[in-house]
Design a protein around this motif. Structure first.
Motif, PDB file in Angstrom:
ATOM      1  N   SER A  79       0.824  -1.200   0.000  1.00 39.65           N
ATOM      2  CA  SER A  79       0.000   0.000   0.000  1.00 39.65           C
ATOM      3  C   SER A  79       0.862   1.255   0.000  1.00 39.65           C
ATOM      4  N   ALA A  80       0.341   2.286  -0.651  1.00 42.07           N
ATOM      5  CA  ALA A  80       1.033   3.570  -0.658  1.00 42.07           C
ATOM      6  C   ALA A  80       1.073   4.195   0.732  1.00 42.07           C
ATOM      7  N   VAL A 135      -1.436  16.148   7.765  1.00 43.62           N
ATOM      8  CA  VAL A 135      -1.899  15.485   6.540  1.00 43.62           C
ATOM      9  C   VAL A 135      -0.992  15.850   5.367  1.00 43.62           C
ATOM     10  N   ARG A 136      -0.573  17.096   5.308  1.00 40.18           N
ATOM     11  CA  ARG A 136       0.279  17.533   4.210  1.00 40.18           C
ATOM     12  C   ARG A 136       1.630  16.814   4.226  1.00 40.18           C
ATOM     13  N   SER A 137       2.240  16.706   5.411  1.00 44.36           N
ATOM     14  CA  SER A 137       3.559  16.060   5.488  1.00 44.36           C
ATOM     15  C   SER A 137       3.453  14.563   5.217  1.00 44.36           C
ATOM     16  N   SER A 188      -1.591  12.943  -2.999  1.00 39.78           N
ATOM     17  CA  SER A 188      -2.248  14.198  -2.669  1.00 39.78           C
ATOM     18  C   SER A 188      -2.917  14.034  -1.315  1.00 39.78           C
ATOM     19  N   THR A 189      -3.244  15.129  -0.669  1.00 38.00           N
ATOM     20  CA  THR A 189      -3.901  15.022   0.639  1.00 38.00           C
ATOM     21  C   THR A 189      -5.248  14.308   0.506  1.00 38.00           C
ATOM     22  N   ARG A 204      -8.447   9.413   1.550  1.00 35.87           N
ATOM     23  CA  ARG A 204      -9.301   8.354   1.018  1.00 35.87           C
ATOM     24  C   ARG A 204      -8.731   6.970   1.335  1.00 35.87           C
ATOM     25  N   LEU A 205      -7.409   6.800   1.214  1.00 35.16           N
ATOM     26  CA  LEU A 205      -6.786   5.507   1.503  1.00 35.16           C
ATOM     27  C   LEU A 205      -6.867   5.164   2.987  1.00 35.16           C
TER      28      LEU A 205
END
Length: 327
Positions: free
Chosen positions: A220-221, A239-241, A249-250, A255-256
């Motif tokens: 998984s990513a 979330v950004r980091s 992307s955020t 979503r993942l």
């Protein structure tokens, strides 16, 4: 000092509903709590019941002796439905469901341990109620029975006189809570010390490992992000980091986290940090030190997260841990 003799007054009948494939610890762990309570003045009569009254084969292959049919239970103070792997992903024996539904009218309080909640749900006994089960199966319970308000993180949930608990060992927590309701804190503390278990986890306390152990698939990513959180809980995990670390992307990251872990990035980080703070407190660190090493920033933030998720303050948690350790 030897424990006081069992009381001869106020006997309470506790019946465990078991079946072939029942998790041994579900029944045995909780039953030991009631049996141990008898050594300190309680008076529980403990019985095992199955649909046909025959002995059952447990999850570990051993036989569990049964004393009666569920239908023969005329009255019980407490009926506890144990769990088993064969209750999830396949049809539940209708005779077992009917027996539990019928006996629910002849008991003061009803409870389930782990996947035993699926039997209560199938019998319609959790409709309109709050409930929990093992974190691995909580989403399935919620999807299959939308009339139940499933609380996936809770160790156990009480809704009126119906109690449901999470995975296996949480049945011990539930049994301790029931004993405390019957006999008070002093007696249940002695039971916990005698059994060498944690004094009593609050019912609303999170199933800590639900998020910590629920790792994403190996390819998984998300792995780069979750590995980084586990390696250094106190680092910047916005979330950004995290999205940058995972090359997502955020929006993709969020979503993942929802699809693979059933939570948000922020909630996942908070639970990892909570687990790190618990470990620091268990190791004897102060509340302030534990907050710092876990990444909470301040003792007050740690206190808020502890109260919201565990139902106790960090100081109270550490004192309980020390009490259990001395036991």
């Amino acid at each position: 000092m030897p424990p006081p003799p069992p009381s001869t007054q106020g006997h309470r009948r506790v019946v465990f509903v078991v079946f072939d494939g029942v998790k041994l610890l579900d029944a045995a762990g909780a039953a030991e709590v009631f049996a141990e309570a008898n050594r300190f003045g309680a008076a529980y009569d403990i019985a095992m019941a199955s649909v046909d009254g025959a002995d059952v084969t447990t999850s570990v292959g051993t036989k569990l002796s049964v004393s009666e049919r569920v239908s023969e239970i005329e009255a019980a103070d407490t009926v506890i439905v144990a769990g088993g792997d064969n209750l999830v992903g396949q049809a539940i024996d209708p005779a077992l469901v009917d027996a539990v539904r019928d006996v629910s009218a002849r008991t003061r309080r009803l409870a389930s341990i782990c996947t035993g909640a699926f039997i209560l749900a199938r019998a319609g006994l959790l409709d309109g109620r709050r409930a929990t089960t093992h974190w691995r199966h909580a989403r399935l319970l919620a999807r299959a029975y939308p009339g139940i308000r499933v609380e996936p993180d809770a160790i156990f949930v009480r809704d009126g006189d119906v109690f449901t608990s999470a995975g296996v060992s949480s049945g011990i927590d539930l049994a301790l809570a029931l004993v405390e309701l019957d006999h008070g804190t002093d007696l249940v503390r002695e039971v916990a010390r005698s059994l060498v278990v944690y004094l009593k986890r609050a019912g609303g306390q999170s199933q800590f490992s639900a998020l910590v152990e629920a790792q994403p698939p190996p390819r998984s990513a998300l792995r780069a992000a979750t590995d980084a959180i586990a390696a250094d809980p106190a680092a910047d995990h916005s979330v950004r980091s995290l999205a940058a670390r995972a090359s997502l992307s955020t929006r993709q990251l969020t979503r993942l986290f929802h699809s693979e872990l059933g939570t948000t990035p922020a909630r996942y980080v908070e639970m990892i940090r909570l687990d790190a703070a618990r470990a620091a407190l268990d190791a004897g660190r102060s509340v302030g030190e534990s907050a710092r090493v876990a990444g909470f920033g301040s003792a007050e933030t740690l206190r808020r997260v502890f109260v919201e998720n565990l139902g106790v303050s960090p100081k109270a948690y550490r004192e309980r841990f020390r009490t259990a350790s001395r036991g």
